[in-house]
Design an enzyme around this catalytic site. Structure first.
Site, PDB file in Angstrom:
ATOM      1  CE  LYS A  51      -0.395   8.085   2.431  1.00 49.28           C
ATOM      2  NZ  LYS A  51      -2.037   8.992   3.530  1.00 49.28           N
ATOM      3  CB  SER A 282      -2.720   1.244  -2.274  1.00 47.18           C
ATOM      4  OG  SER A 282      -1.545   2.776  -3.104  1.00 47.18           O
TER       5      SER A 282
END
Length: 466
Positions: A51, A282
């Protein structure tokens, strides 16, 4: 002979210059069927996740179009890593940052954000879009109430997929020598799927986009049927959704896998054991789906997936044995009695305890380092007392001149010897009376100390049985 230092990257002028150009690692010690599987280590970005790319792209796009001016406020809804990426960029550029995050976010992420001066506001993770406490709705409403603030909105911001179309995608194809048959991704905001998928569609049409989706998310069903029902809940952070984000171009997905929380956690832990890569939940989900895809193939293929973030952000969760036990992920034998509620047994080293001959200073340090307020006192496996903060305080308070010596007092002189215990074979119905006395349940088997049961342990047990 070549100087190995010649391959080192140049000195960077800012942490922002370290975003992207992350390494690729081939999996060697996991069963990948006939395929070769590669991991793009996005955990190597300066903020520890993929991110960082998105955060820099969205902030620079807002600067370029004039919507974000020097000293103004950025607001975002995030499950964690986008917030960390925004903090990384905003702090270096001088912007104030307010993040609305769901309460399932890992404690490490919250501590990281607050250490960077971010205003973190927790909200509920059990409500959906349209509820006033839903994290995206809260962020949008807050941005509208603060003059000069912008709501970044990673879920619809075109600069999100652009970061992957111009960065992540080209890097993958370059590192794979232009030969990649499939890329396995997750969808949180949709940026990775859409950005990498668009790039591959233009420059490597044979490359398939494969979706890894947590059980409870609606996205896998949507890929399979074009429709979806009500979302469930899941523990994996950062991916899975209860709606289709604007940035998620779902028609790019050729195949989707629904991965349980347990399989995600187990796979991430196996990745650490077998490949030495510390990755988050994740990443475990993506790797589990990638392994399924690889093992289903009948011909050799070259497959890439992502290590989305570092597992250092989840040490108190998925890499914590007590957390695993609380969520029923530890695969232990069940007995139908109080032993089933004990997260970790004393005999296995899972209980923070103290000996009667230890000093009060040792007990105090052990309480402080473990963030607990009382300790079982155990002597050669036998429970002989309990020591809490009030016992230590009663023993050391008084004149300052002798306080140092008082902390050297043996635990045996300050502990409470009159203790109530439960036998391991008793049932759950024995616990309410203990908790009504505002005590923890001290469980023994005969005269051997087994472990401790708290109210939280009982709640975890009831939740798992529900």
């Amino acid at each position: 002979m070549n100087d190995p230092r010649s391959a080192l990257p140049p000195v960077a002028g800012s942490a922002l210059d370290l975003i992207g150009r992350t390494p690729m690692l081939e999996v060697r010690n996991l069963d990948t069927g006939p395929c070769r599987l590669f991991l793009k280590l996005e955990s190597q970005n300066p903020g520890g996740s993929i991110k960082d790319r998105v955060a820099r792209s969205m902030i620079e796009a807002a600067e370029a179009d004039g919507s974000l001016k020097p000293g103004e406020t950025i607001i975002e809804a995030t499950a964690g890593n986008t917030g960390l990426g925004l903090a990384q960029v905003a702090s270096l550029k001088g912007y104030k940052l307010i993040l609305i995050v769901p309460d399932k976010m890992a404690r490490e992420k919250i501590l990281h954000l607050r250490a960077m001066g971010v205003d973190v506001r927790l909200t509920r993770s059990d409500v959906g879009k349209g509820h006033p406490e839903y994290y995206q709705d809260m962020a949008q409403a807050l941005a509208q109430s603060i003059p000069g603030a912008i709501y970044v909105n990673q879920f619809a911001n075109p600069a999100n997929p652009l970061a992957h179309e111009t960065g992540t995608g080209p890097e993958i194809l370059e590192q794979m020598g232009g030969d990649v048959d499939a890329v396995v991704v997750g969808v949180g905001s949709g940026g990775t799927l859409t950005g990498v998928g668009r790039y591959m569609a233009k420059h490597s049409p044979k490359t398939k986009m494969v979706l890894a989706d947590p059980v409870g998310s609606i996205l896998c069903d949507y890929v399979a049927t074009g429709t979806y029902g009500e979302a469930g809940s899941w523990i994996v952070e950062g991916i899975g959704e209860d709606f289709i984000p604007d940035n998620a171009q779902m028609d790019l997905v050729s195949k989707a896998y629904s991965i349980s929380d347990r399989e995600s956690v187990d796979t991430a832990r196996e990745l650490l054991r077998k490949e030495g890569v510390l990755a988050g939940s994740s990443s475990g989900c993506l790797l589990a789906a990638a392994l399924k895809y690889c093992r289903e193939q009948t011909q050799a293929k070259r497959v890439v997936t992502l290590v989305c973030d570092t597992g250092a952000k989840y040490l108190t969760k998925m890499f914590n044995d007590m957390w695993l036990a609380a969520h029923g992920f530890d695969q232990r034998e069940l007995h139908g009695d109080l032993r089933d509620l004990i997260a970790k047994r004393y005999a296995d080293g899972g209980v923070i305890a103290i000996g009667p001959g230890d000093t009060l200073l040792t007990a105090y340090n052990r309480m402080r380092s473990s963030d607990i307020s009382q300790l079982p006192v155990v002597d050669h496996g036998k429970l002989v007392g309990i020591l809490d903060e009030s016992d230590i305080l009663a023993a050391v308070e008084g004149g300052d001149e002798h306080r140092g010596a008082r902390f050297k007092t043996a635990v045996a002189q300050a502990m409470t010897r009159e203790i109530n215990t439960l036998q391991a074979h008793q049932g759950v119905e024995a616990l309410p009376e203990v908790f009504d006395r505002d005590e923890v349940a001290l469980v023994v088997d005969g005269d051997e100390f087994v472990g401790v049961i708290t109210r939280v342990d009982l709640l975890n047990h009831l939740r798992l049985e529900a």
